[in-house]
Motif scaffolding. Sequence first.
Motif, PDB file in Angstrom:
ATOM      1  N   GLY A 142      40.268 -23.507 -18.932  1.00 52.90           N
ATOM      2  CA  GLY A 142      39.617 -24.466 -18.050  1.00 52.90           C
ATOM      3  C   GLY A 142      40.033 -24.218 -16.611  1.00 52.90           C
ATOM      4  O   GLY A 142      41.052 -23.569 -16.335  1.00 52.90           O
ATOM      5  N   PHE A 143      39.238 -24.732 -15.674  1.00 55.49           N
ATOM      6  CA  PHE A 143      39.468 -24.490 -14.255  1.00 55.49           C
ATOM      7  C   PHE A 143      39.473 -25.804 -13.485  1.00 55.49           C
ATOM      8  O   PHE A 143      38.663 -26.702 -13.743  1.00 55.49           O
ATOM      9  CB  PHE A 143      38.373 -23.589 -13.682  1.00 55.49           C
ATOM     10  CG  PHE A 143      38.414 -22.178 -14.193  1.00 55.49           C
ATOM     11  CD1 PHE A 143      39.043 -21.178 -13.478  1.00 55.49           C
ATOM     12  CD2 PHE A 143      37.824 -21.856 -15.412  1.00 55.49           C
ATOM     13  CE1 PHE A 143      39.080 -19.870 -13.954  1.00 55.49           C
ATOM     14  CE2 PHE A 143      37.864 -20.557 -15.903  1.00 55.49           C
ATOM     15  CZ  PHE A 143      38.493 -19.562 -15.163  1.00 55.49           C
ATOM     16  N   LEU A 144      40.378 -25.893 -12.523  1.00 58.99           N
ATOM     17  CA  LEU A 144      40.413 -26.965 -11.546  1.00 58.99           C
ATOM     18  C   LEU A 144      40.143 -26.337 -10.189  1.00 58.99           C
ATOM     19  O   LEU A 144      40.833 -25.393  -9.795  1.00 58.99           O
ATOM     20  CB  LEU A 144      41.774 -27.663 -11.541  1.00 58.99           C
ATOM     21  CG  LEU A 144      42.300 -28.149 -12.897  1.00 58.99           C
ATOM     22  CD1 LEU A 144      43.727 -28.670 -12.751  1.00 58.99           C
ATOM     23  CD2 LEU A 144      41.386 -29.220 -13.482  1.00 58.99           C
ATOM     24  N   MET A 145      39.145 -26.840  -9.466  1.00 61.00           N
ATOM     25  CA  MET A 145      38.756 -26.221  -8.200  1.00 61.00           C
ATOM     26  C   MET A 145      38.662 -27.293  -7.119  1.00 61.00           C
ATOM     27  O   MET A 145      37.853 -28.217  -7.216  1.00 61.00           O
ATOM     28  CB  MET A 145      37.422 -25.486  -8.344  1.00 61.00           C
ATOM     29  CG  MET A 145      37.463 -24.371  -9.371  1.00 61.00           C
ATOM     30  SD  MET A 145      35.972 -23.347  -9.343  1.00 61.00           S
ATOM     31  CE  MET A 145      36.369 -22.136 -10.614  1.00 61.00           C
ATOM     32  N   ASP A 146      39.498 -27.139  -6.103  1.00 58.99           N
ATOM     33  CA  ASP A 146      39.585 -28.125  -5.018  1.00 58.99           C
ATOM     34  C   ASP A 146      38.882 -27.593  -3.775  1.00 58.99           C
ATOM     35  O   ASP A 146      39.460 -26.856  -2.980  1.00 58.99           O
ATOM     36  CB  ASP A 146      41.055 -28.417  -4.709  1.00 58.99           C
ATOM     37  CG  ASP A 146      41.210 -29.549  -3.701  1.00 58.99           C
ATOM     38  OD1 ASP A 146      40.195 -30.168  -3.331  1.00 58.99           O
ATOM     39  OD2 ASP A 146      42.357 -29.812  -3.300  1.00 58.99           O
ATOM     40  N   GLU A 147      37.608 -27.938  -3.617  1.00 57.05           N
ATOM     41  CA  GLU A 147      36.796 -27.502  -2.486  1.00 57.05           C
ATOM     42  C   GLU A 147      36.986 -26.004  -2.213  1.00 57.05           C
ATOM     43  O   GLU A 147      37.322 -25.591  -1.098  1.00 57.05           O
ATOM     44  CB  GLU A 147      37.125 -28.335  -1.250  1.00 57.05           C
ATOM     45  CG  GLU A 147      36.945 -29.821  -1.506  1.00 57.05           C
ATOM     46  CD  GLU A 147      36.726 -30.631  -0.241  1.00 57.05           C
ATOM     47  OE1 GLU A 147      36.046 -30.132   0.678  1.00 57.05           O
ATOM     48  OE2 GLU A 147      37.206 -31.760  -0.195  1.00 57.05           O
ATOM     49  N   PRO A 148      36.761 -25.161  -3.217  1.00 55.17           N
ATOM     50  CA  PRO A 148      37.051 -23.729  -3.058  1.00 55.17           C
ATOM     51  C   PRO A 148      36.158 -23.026  -2.048  1.00 55.17           C
ATOM     52  O   PRO A 148      36.500 -21.947  -1.572  1.00 55.17           O
ATOM     53  CB  PRO A 148      36.831 -23.173  -4.461  1.00 55.17           C
ATOM     54  CG  PRO A 148      35.847 -24.093  -5.093  1.00 55.17           C
ATOM     55  CD  PRO A 148      36.198 -25.455  -4.550  1.00 55.17           C
ATOM     56  N   THR A 149      35.016 -23.626  -1.714  1.00 53.92           N
ATOM     57  CA  THR A 149      34.089 -22.952  -0.793  1.00 53.92           C
ATOM     58  C   THR A 149      34.140 -23.515   0.621  1.00 53.92           C
ATOM     59  O   THR A 149      33.296 -23.186   1.447  1.00 53.92           O
ATOM     60  CB  THR A 149      32.638 -23.060  -1.312  1.00 53.92           C
ATOM     61  OG1 THR A 149      32.243 -24.440  -1.325  1.00 53.92           O
ATOM     62  CG2 THR A 149      32.510 -22.484  -2.712  1.00 53.92           C
ATOM     63  N   SER A 150      35.145 -24.336   0.924  1.00 54.98           N
ATOM     64  CA  SER A 150      35.161 -25.027   2.217  1.00 54.98           C
ATOM     65  C   SER A 150      35.288 -24.076   3.410  1.00 54.98           C
ATOM     66  O   SER A 150      34.892 -24.418   4.519  1.00 54.98           O
ATOM     67  CB  SER A 150      36.290 -26.056   2.252  1.00 54.98           C
ATOM     68  OG  SER A 150      37.548 -25.443   2.056  1.00 54.98           O
ATOM     69  N   HIS A 151      35.839 -22.875   3.206  1.00 55.48           N
ATOM     70  CA  HIS A 151      35.988 -21.912   4.307  1.00 55.48           C
ATOM     71  C   HIS A 151      34.902 -20.840   4.300  1.00 55.48           C
ATOM     72  O   HIS A 151      34.988 -19.873   5.065  1.00 55.48           O
ATOM     73  CB  HIS A 151      37.358 -21.223   4.209  1.00 55.48           C
ATOM     74  CG  HIS A 151      38.513 -22.144   4.418  1.00 55.48           C
ATOM     75  ND1 HIS A 151      38.858 -22.661   5.648  1.00 55.48           N
ATOM     76  CD2 HIS A 151      39.408 -22.663   3.540  1.00 55.48           C
ATOM     77  CE1 HIS A 151      39.918 -23.439   5.521  1.00 55.48           C
ATOM     78  NE2 HIS A 151      40.268 -23.460   4.254  1.00 55.48           N
ATOM     79  N   LEU A 167      30.615 -19.319 -15.766  1.00 52.66           N
ATOM     80  CA  LEU A 167      31.905 -19.191 -16.455  1.00 52.66           C
ATOM     81  C   LEU A 167      31.832 -19.581 -17.928  1.00 52.66           C
ATOM     82  O   LEU A 167      32.519 -19.010 -18.768  1.00 52.66           O
ATOM     83  CB  LEU A 167      32.959 -20.064 -15.760  1.00 52.66           C
ATOM     84  CG  LEU A 167      33.575 -19.494 -14.485  1.00 52.66           C
ATOM     85  CD1 LEU A 167      34.443 -20.529 -13.811  1.00 52.66           C
ATOM     86  CD2 LEU A 167      34.367 -18.232 -14.790  1.00 52.66           C
ATOM     87  N   GLY A 168      31.045 -20.592 -18.236  1.00 50.10           N
ATOM     88  CA  GLY A 168      30.945 -21.036 -19.620  1.00 50.10           C
ATOM     89  C   GLY A 168      32.194 -21.736 -20.120  1.00 50.10           C
ATOM     90  O   GLY A 168      32.442 -21.778 -21.331  1.00 50.10           O
ATOM     91  N   LYS A 169      32.990 -22.276 -19.201  1.00 56.00           N
ATOM     92  CA  LYS A 169      34.213 -22.993 -19.557  1.00 56.00           C
ATOM     93  C   LYS A 169      34.259 -24.313 -18.792  1.00 56.00           C
ATOM     94  O   LYS A 169      33.547 -24.480 -17.801  1.00 56.00           O
ATOM     95  CB  LYS A 169      35.451 -22.143 -19.224  1.00 56.00           C
ATOM     96  CG  LYS A 169      35.559 -20.880 -20.059  1.00 56.00           C
ATOM     97  CD  LYS A 169      36.831 -20.120 -19.746  1.00 56.00           C
ATOM     98  CE  LYS A 169      36.946 -18.875 -20.610  1.00 56.00           C
ATOM     99  NZ  LYS A 169      38.204 -18.127 -20.331  1.00 56.00           N
TER     100      LYS A 169
END
Length: 225
Positions: A142-151, A167-169
Amino acid sequence: MAVEVRGLRARRGRFQLEVERLSVNSVTVVLGRNGSGKTTLLDAIAGAIPAEGSVEACGREVSRLPPEERGLVYIQSTPVDPPGGPRRFLRWVAARWGRGEREVEEVAALLGIRDLLDRRGLSTGQKQLVNIAAGLLAGACGFLMDEPTSHLDWFNKRLVDDAVRRLGKPVLYVTHDPYEAAYIGDVICVMEEGRLRRCVENSPTDPAEPLVRRLLQPENQAAGR
């Protein structure tokens, strides 16, 4: 396997996070203003801050485990400079998860960063793309993503969002951008003052504007999944 959260409680200074239930099966987006508790939620699930309650990942209870044993990859909004350069760093990550050069090349092609692999002096956005590539190379459940595209610029943001959707997850994806939420999310939850106020299923056939308006309407009934 879903990431399941129940009765999660965490504090950051005077701020209190309380989430009764959250079930992440595909891409679940948490949408909210700055300071609403989005990052605190991810930190609590990842084990980066002390928390009460239950977190299940990879089909097991992980809330008492250290972050590195939870089976979750946490991609944060602030990029770090890849040590040793992009190619060496990604090879190291791939090897750690039993992967090789082929997977490095595939992920680099997916994110459009093959020309960055042997480059030094990366911009902030380029560093973030390499960090995201490292996260995608990990064999996580599983993935946790904190505003990964903000930059990132619009073009690279779309490449990342498309890669996340493939990803399928289970992915718990945090953003303050309602249009990104409408594009990437299978389920969208609104967070206010440390609580999930409303969660809705997102239909890719519906225009984004009505969905965003519905999400931002005041709701008295707290929601959780």
